[in-house]
Write a protein that holds these residues in place. Structure first.
Motif, PDB file in Angstrom:
ATOM      1  N   LYS A 208     -15.651   8.006 -11.859  1.00 21.44           N
ATOM      2  CA  LYS A 208     -15.111   6.644 -11.839  1.00 21.44           C
ATOM      3  C   LYS A 208     -13.845   6.547 -12.700  1.00 21.44           C
ATOM      4  O   LYS A 208     -12.922   5.794 -12.372  1.00 21.44           O
ATOM      5  CB  LYS A 208     -16.166   5.652 -12.344  1.00 21.44           C
ATOM      6  CG  LYS A 208     -17.393   5.523 -11.448  1.00 21.44           C
ATOM      7  CD  LYS A 208     -17.045   4.876 -10.111  1.00 21.44           C
ATOM      8  CE  LYS A 208     -18.290   4.662  -9.257  1.00 21.44           C
ATOM      9  NZ  LYS A 208     -17.949   4.118  -7.922  1.00 21.44           N
ATOM     10  N   GLU A 209     -13.819   7.311 -13.807  1.00 20.37           N
ATOM     11  CA  GLU A 209     -12.636   7.294 -14.678  1.00 20.37           C
ATOM     12  C   GLU A 209     -11.433   7.902 -13.970  1.00 20.37           C
ATOM     13  O   GLU A 209     -10.311   7.388 -14.060  1.00 20.37           O
ATOM     14  CB  GLU A 209     -12.927   8.060 -15.977  1.00 20.37           C
ATOM     15  CG  GLU A 209     -13.900   7.375 -16.922  1.00 20.37           C
ATOM     16  CD  GLU A 209     -15.358   7.591 -16.517  1.00 20.37           C
ATOM     17  OE1 GLU A 209     -15.617   8.384 -15.576  1.00 20.37           O
ATOM     18  OE2 GLU A 209     -16.228   6.951 -17.131  1.00 20.37           O
ATOM     19  N   HIS A 210     -11.652   9.027 -13.262  1.00 22.48           N
ATOM     20  CA  HIS A 210     -10.564   9.636 -12.478  1.00 22.48           C
ATOM     21  C   HIS A 210     -10.014   8.627 -11.468  1.00 22.48           C
ATOM     22  O   HIS A 210      -8.796   8.474 -11.317  1.00 22.48           O
ATOM     23  CB  HIS A 210     -11.084  10.854 -11.702  1.00 22.48           C
ATOM     24  CG  HIS A 210     -11.420  12.032 -12.552  1.00 22.48           C
ATOM     25  ND1 HIS A 210     -12.457  12.893 -12.258  1.00 22.48           N
ATOM     26  CD2 HIS A 210     -10.853  12.514 -13.688  1.00 22.48           C
ATOM     27  CE1 HIS A 210     -12.516  13.837 -13.168  1.00 22.48           C
ATOM     28  NE2 HIS A 210     -11.559  13.636 -14.046  1.00 22.48           N
ATOM     29  N   ILE A 211     -10.928   7.969 -10.771  1.00 19.74           N
ATOM     30  CA  ILE A 211     -10.539   7.047  -9.703  1.00 19.74           C
ATOM     31  C   ILE A 211      -9.764   5.864 -10.275  1.00 19.74           C
ATOM     32  O   ILE A 211      -8.755   5.430  -9.711  1.00 19.74           O
ATOM     33  CB  ILE A 211     -11.785   6.571  -8.925  1.00 19.74           C
ATOM     34  CG1 ILE A 211     -12.433   7.758  -8.204  1.00 19.74           C
ATOM     35  CG2 ILE A 211     -11.427   5.485  -7.915  1.00 19.74           C
ATOM     36  CD1 ILE A 211     -13.861   7.535  -7.793  1.00 19.74           C
ATOM     37  N   HIS A 212     -10.236   5.340 -11.406  1.00 19.65           N
ATOM     38  CA  HIS A 212      -9.543   4.217 -12.052  1.00 19.65           C
ATOM     39  C   HIS A 212      -8.097   4.611 -12.378  1.00 19.65           C
ATOM     40  O   HIS A 212      -7.170   3.819 -12.183  1.00 19.65           O
ATOM     41  CB  HIS A 212     -10.276   3.810 -13.328  1.00 19.65           C
ATOM     42  CG  HIS A 212      -9.592   2.722 -14.099  1.00 19.65           C
ATOM     43  ND1 HIS A 212      -9.588   1.405 -13.694  1.00 19.65           N
ATOM     44  CD2 HIS A 212      -8.865   2.777 -15.249  1.00 19.65           C
ATOM     45  CE1 HIS A 212      -8.905   0.690 -14.561  1.00 19.65           C
ATOM     46  NE2 HIS A 212      -8.452   1.496 -15.511  1.00 19.65           N
ATOM     47  N   GLU A 245     -14.197   1.517  -3.488  1.00 24.93           N
ATOM     48  CA  GLU A 245     -13.170   1.515  -4.530  1.00 24.93           C
ATOM     49  C   GLU A 245     -11.824   0.989  -4.038  1.00 24.93           C
ATOM     50  O   GLU A 245     -10.831   1.070  -4.743  1.00 24.93           O
ATOM     51  CB  GLU A 245     -12.993   2.931  -5.102  1.00 24.93           C
ATOM     52  CG  GLU A 245     -14.087   3.359  -6.057  1.00 24.93           C
ATOM     53  CD  GLU A 245     -14.064   2.586  -7.363  1.00 24.93           C
ATOM     54  OE1 GLU A 245     -13.020   1.975  -7.679  1.00 24.93           O
ATOM     55  OE2 GLU A 245     -15.089   2.575  -8.067  1.00 24.93           O
ATOM     56  N   ASP A 246     -11.775   0.508  -2.805  1.00 25.93           N
ATOM     57  CA  ASP A 246     -10.548  -0.075  -2.253  1.00 25.93           C
ATOM     58  C   ASP A 246      -9.381   0.905  -2.303  1.00 25.93           C
ATOM     59  O   ASP A 246      -8.272   0.574  -2.704  1.00 25.93           O
ATOM     60  CB  ASP A 246     -10.186  -1.369  -3.002  1.00 25.93           C
ATOM     61  CG  ASP A 246      -9.103  -2.174  -2.267  1.00 25.93           C
ATOM     62  OD1 ASP A 246      -9.054  -2.079  -1.025  1.00 25.93           O
ATOM     63  OD2 ASP A 246      -8.314  -2.867  -2.941  1.00 25.93           O
ATOM     64  N   ILE A 247      -9.668   2.138  -1.899  1.00 26.20           N
ATOM     65  CA  ILE A 247      -8.634   3.161  -1.795  1.00 26.20           C
ATOM     66  C   ILE A 247      -8.980   4.045  -0.605  1.00 26.20           C
ATOM     67  O   ILE A 247     -10.158   4.364  -0.381  1.00 26.20           O
ATOM     68  CB  ILE A 247      -8.519   3.985  -3.095  1.00 26.20           C
ATOM     69  CG1 ILE A 247      -7.271   4.865  -3.064  1.00 26.20           C
ATOM     70  CG2 ILE A 247      -9.757   4.816  -3.355  1.00 26.20           C
ATOM     71  CD1 ILE A 247      -6.914   5.459  -4.420  1.00 26.20           C
ATOM     72  N   GLU A 248      -7.984   4.408   0.184  1.00 29.22           N
ATOM     73  CA  GLU A 248      -8.242   5.193   1.393  1.00 29.22           C
ATOM     74  C   GLU A 248      -8.505   6.641   1.022  1.00 29.22           C
ATOM     75  O   GLU A 248      -7.825   7.220   0.169  1.00 29.22           O
ATOM     76  CB  GLU A 248      -7.030   5.105   2.330  1.00 29.22           C
ATOM     77  CG  GLU A 248      -7.288   5.698   3.704  1.00 29.22           C
ATOM     78  CD  GLU A 248      -6.112   5.491   4.661  1.00 29.22           C
ATOM     79  OE1 GLU A 248      -6.023   6.247   5.638  1.00 29.22           O
ATOM     80  OE2 GLU A 248      -5.286   4.586   4.407  1.00 29.22           O
ATOM     81  N   VAL A 249      -9.507   7.242   1.682  1.00 31.61           N
ATOM     82  CA  VAL A 249      -9.901   8.618   1.392  1.00 31.61           C
ATOM     83  C   VAL A 249      -9.813   9.455   2.655  1.00 31.61           C
ATOM     84  O   VAL A 249     -10.249   9.025   3.731  1.00 31.61           O
ATOM     85  CB  VAL A 249     -11.353   8.680   0.853  1.00 31.61           C
ATOM     86  CG1 VAL A 249     -11.694  10.104   0.431  1.00 31.61           C
ATOM     87  CG2 VAL A 249     -11.554   7.716  -0.288  1.00 31.61           C
ATOM     88  N   ARG A 250      -9.244  10.642   2.525  1.00 29.44           N
ATOM     89  CA  ARG A 250      -9.197  11.602   3.619  1.00 29.44           C
ATOM     90  C   ARG A 250      -9.620  12.965   3.083  1.00 29.44           C
ATOM     91  O   ARG A 250      -9.350  13.295   1.932  1.00 29.44           O
ATOM     92  CB  ARG A 250      -7.786  11.689   4.218  1.00 29.44           C
ATOM     93  CG  ARG A 250      -7.365  10.428   4.979  1.00 29.44           C
ATOM     94  CD  ARG A 250      -8.104  10.333   6.308  1.00 29.44           C
ATOM     95  NE  ARG A 250      -7.726   9.146   7.069  1.00 29.44           N
ATOM     96  CZ  ARG A 250      -8.380   8.013   7.056  1.00 29.44           C
ATOM     97  NH1 ARG A 250      -9.445   7.887   6.255  1.00 29.44           N
ATOM     98  NH2 ARG A 250      -8.004   6.999   7.801  1.00 29.44           N
TER      99      ARG A 250
END
Length: 319
Positions: A208-212, A245-250
């Motif tokens: 979660k910290e990386h993503i933030h 997390e409201d971010i697009e992932v591929r």
């Protein structure tokens, strides 16, 4: 604030240090000095390791990196080095004013004059501000462990640090894309190939910290971890962390089981892999579909049931 994507207070502290202005802060000066001392120690040690790489007696370390097709420019960019004279480093740092106990507590030394990374190539790990906070050491042979990392400390938490982010953040912010890889050599090779929006996660999956941190710069995250069983598990864990997390992932799967370093050095076009990148649900269907017989209704039913465990928690009705 805009360039670094940081809070006002953090921006003020950086600029004050650069301008030589003393800030009136609400914490003890001794505590602040201790923080800057540890940063100074790691910065000084990193410079020592880097200079050692160019000494004649350490030529085999430099030659190893060149054999891995790492250019001299890239070596300097990432401040790669080597640890070969631990007692010399110990006395040098003492002359700089660092106490023996401080040196041991830093995680660089095991005991007096015993460098944790002795006999290894060193990879400085910096935080998003560019301060060196840790090291990874790699052996030249097949000795184990192949890689050795600094212990966790008050300035280094691998669950929040992304290797190479201080060099990648402007490129990520400009393109809106971030490539997440599983190795430092992968990150370095991508940057050398002018793909400068790549970073490495030092754990098994994104936290979660990386993503933030990444959400401050990126709109799309491409997961391109190694193509083995551990890669699949790490990708599953990362996708779970990225859900809602409201971010697009591929997800990028590199052909022939290669990692990014191998793929690029075999003249593969890494950026072309984006067009075949999978969405999270496509990745789940692809991987879990291997567990069941897709030629039967029962196999398809089991696959759907398993995929629901991922779909149900999603907040997005479209997904």
């Amino acid at each position: 604030m805009e360039i670094e994507k940081i809070e006002f207070r953090d921006a003020i502290q950086i600029l004050a240090k650069e301008a030589g202005v003393e800030l009136k802060v609400d914490f003890q000066k001794e505590k602040a000095d201790a923080w800057w001392d540890i940063y100074a120690l790691y910065r000084t040690t990193s410079a020592w390791y880097h200079e050692a790489l160019y000494k004649e007696e350490n030529k085999r370390y430099y030659d190893y990196l060149r054999e891995r097709k790492i250019s001299d420019e890239t070596i300097k960019k990432f401040q790669l080095g080597c640890s070969t004279a631990p007692r010399d480093l110990w006395f040098y740092l003492k002359e700089k004013g660092f106490t023996p106990q401080f040196l041991i507590d830093s995680g660089i030394f095991i005991s007096e004059g015993r460098d944790k990374f002795f006999g290894r190539i060193t990879f400085p790990i910096a935080n998003s501000m560019g301060h060196v906070v840790a090291f990874t050491g790699r052996v030249l042979d097949n000795a184990l462990p192949k890689y050795l990392n600094s212990p966790a400390s008050k300035i280094f938490d691998k669950s929040s640090i992304l290797y190479g982010l201080h060099l990648a953040k402007q490129s990520i912010s400009k393109s809106g894309d971030a490539f997440i890889v599983e190795g430092q050599m992968d990150t370095i090779t991508l940057h050398q190939a002018w793909i400068e929006n790549a970073v490495w996660i030092s754990g098994t999956a994104l936290t979660k910290e990386h993503i933030h941190t990444l959400k401050r710069f990126a709109k799309i995250i491409y997961l391109c971890l190694d193509s083995d069983d551990a890669w699949v598990k790490a990708t599953f864990l990362s996708i779970e962390s990225l859900a809602n997390e409201d971010i697009e992932v591929r997800i990028i799967r590199i052909p022939n089981g290669k990692d990014p370093d191998e793929f690029i050095k075999s003249w593969g076009n890494f950026l072309d892999l984006r067009k075949d990148a999978l969405s999270p649900i496509a990745f789940y269907l692809n991987e879990w579909g291997r567990e069941f017989d897709m030629s039967t209704i029962i196999g398809k039913k089991k696959l759907i049931e398993k995929c629901l465990t991922f779909l149900v928690p999603l907040k997005s009705q479209i997904e």
